[in-house]
Scaffold this active site. Sequence first.
Site, PDB file in Angstrom:
ATOM      1  N   SER A  73      13.687  -0.609  -8.440  1.00 44.16           N
ATOM      2  CA  SER A  73      12.971   0.663  -8.529  1.00 44.16           C
ATOM      3  C   SER A  73      13.008   1.484  -7.232  1.00 44.16           C
ATOM      4  CB  SER A  73      11.541   0.355  -8.972  1.00 44.16           C
ATOM      5  OG  SER A  73      10.797   1.512  -9.131  1.00 44.16           O
ATOM      6  N   SER A 133      -2.372  -5.624  -2.868  1.00 43.03           N
ATOM      7  CA  SER A 133      -1.172  -5.076  -3.503  1.00 43.03           C
ATOM      8  C   SER A 133      -0.539  -6.139  -4.404  1.00 43.03           C
ATOM      9  CB  SER A 133      -0.175  -4.667  -2.423  1.00 43.03           C
ATOM     10  OG  SER A 133       1.127  -4.639  -2.961  1.00 43.03           O
ATOM     11  N   THR A 140       2.705  -5.902  -5.016  1.00 43.99           N
ATOM     12  CA  THR A 140       4.135  -5.860  -4.696  1.00 43.99           C
ATOM     13  C   THR A 140       4.451  -6.101  -3.222  1.00 43.99           C
ATOM     14  OG1 THR A 140       4.137  -3.499  -4.246  1.00 43.99           O
ATOM     15  CG2 THR A 140       4.534  -4.143  -6.527  1.00 43.99           C
ATOM     16  N   ARG A 186      -4.418  -2.708   0.073  1.00 48.75           N
ATOM     17  CA  ARG A 186      -4.363  -1.243   0.033  1.00 48.75           C
ATOM     18  C   ARG A 186      -5.769  -0.660   0.061  1.00 48.75           C
ATOM     19  NH1 ARG A 186       0.868  -0.334  -0.425  1.00 48.75           N
ATOM     20  NH2 ARG A 186       2.075  -1.544  -1.916  1.00 48.75           N
TER      21      ARG A 186
END
Length: 542
Positions: free
Chosen positions: A64, A498, A500, A505
């Site tokens: 992505s 997070s 990922t 965060r």
Amino acid sequence: MDLGAITKYSALHAKPSGLILQYGTAGFRTKAEHLDHVMFRMGLLAVLRSKQTKSTIGVMVTASHNPEEDNGVKLVDPLGEMLAPSWEEHATCLANAEEQDMQRVLIDISEKEAVNLQQDAFVVIGRDTRPSSEKLSQSVIDGVTVLGGQFHDYGLLTTPQLHYMVYCRNTGGRYGKATIEGYYQKLSKAFVELTKQASCSGDEYRSLKVDCANGIGALKLREMEHYFSQGLSVQLFNDGSKGKLNHLCGADFVKSHQKPPQGMEIKSNERCCSFDGDADRIVYYYHDADGHFHLIDGDKIATLISSFLKELLVEIGESLNIGVVQTAYANGSSTRYLEEVMKVPVYCTKTGVKHLHHKAQEFDIGVYFEANGHGTALFSTAVEMKIKQSAEQLEDKKRKAAKMLENIIDLFNQAAGDAISDMLVIEAILALKGLTVQQWDGLYTDLPNRQLKVQVADRRVISTTNAERQAVTPPGLQEAINDLVKKYKLSRAFVRPSGTEDVVRVYAEADSQESADHLAHEVSLAVFQLAGGIGERPQPGF
Ligand code: 16G
Ligand code: MG
């Protein structure tokens, strides 16, 4: 299962010993050179899942918006959805099994899930433009083949296109033809029919600048362009001919830096958009006459779409239940506008498309978008039937609205958020309503906000509830956030680990940028102190 063959081929895709990876929010993601064994094993797993569901399963090779050197893989379930949670766990176990344990893990999964190994299996595969993707997708194919699965390799595809293929194949072609042509034709036909109904005075030439993140979106948009050129002319930038994938461009860059991508010249009030590296996210933006940059993110996209759908429903006289699904990252102004002005019910879920998609399926019409630009609108089968009937039966004006809705249903990718499909929907709505990009932007004003990351020893010490808007652990953290939030006007803040990256965060919004920045910094300090911060203490200033 031919265990001998599996062992033999597995050795050709050997796992670096000690490497542990997690099937995260969007599959496995890491440096491409660590992924060969994961790809092979996901080929094996896709065959088991296909046998179990007696359906076609998808495997997409992409990372992505992540850097070009990374790669990743995710499995697509029968109706184009993300892989079921119990299978995510199997995926993690299988990917992390040491060579000698692999067979046992495979057998365990088959037994636990009562997979009939005699059943046929079919797997479809797609990949993005990363230099590593071709070889990695070959490893997926090796895994599929060694377990006796059949496959079709689509080669280069956007992620949403692969979701579309899976959905088409498992619905007997009712949704569309499972070919790239089929995809282009279905979407373009709906778009061209819709825009023909636009009666904009002067019929201003519709043109749009598209930043393709130097990724797959460029290739596919270029292939598709001539199908819809009657309704829209697109000018492509960062098309991969020179720049690096996702480097200083793409939807993620534009959204997180709140600035235009490199490599795109923008005149004032020109409508521009950016895709991410696998074309499942989109954000819009423009420069005003004073040269100021304005971002139109997923929240404003959801607002435009849900308002338009609601207007059409009112016109047709249908009272269908429509809901908008957001995450905690949705700007407070968007939620307020939708609830108070548009009178559309809004729901909040955890971050990650699968959560939003799932919630949106509860409504007759469910519009979901993450602020980062990932989303679509879902229409229940009953609604689709009803609208198709109305389009045949109603009198003139109502019929026109029903026809529009029918085309919009065809234009939205029902299997996944899709930058190309969303772009065409947005362009059609703007044309039909005669809206300029500034008028769209002017629906409401975003509250200033700030996002930060904090490094901690173990981000799992943070757990959350209420769709990630409140921290349950570590003790005292939520109380600290509550006290900080009270110091500012129109303020809100939350923290979450997070899914990922190895960080926590922090999100804060408030009535001014200065306040949002201060609040975000203070919350970062609270996280650092209470959740085991490592490295340097968070510093103020950005
Ligand atoms: C993944 C998700 C995206 C989410 C992001 C959050 C999918 C297909 N993608 O990219 O929806 O916004 O993760 O990342 O589900 P974070 O957990 O690091 O904040
Ligand atoms: Mg993406």
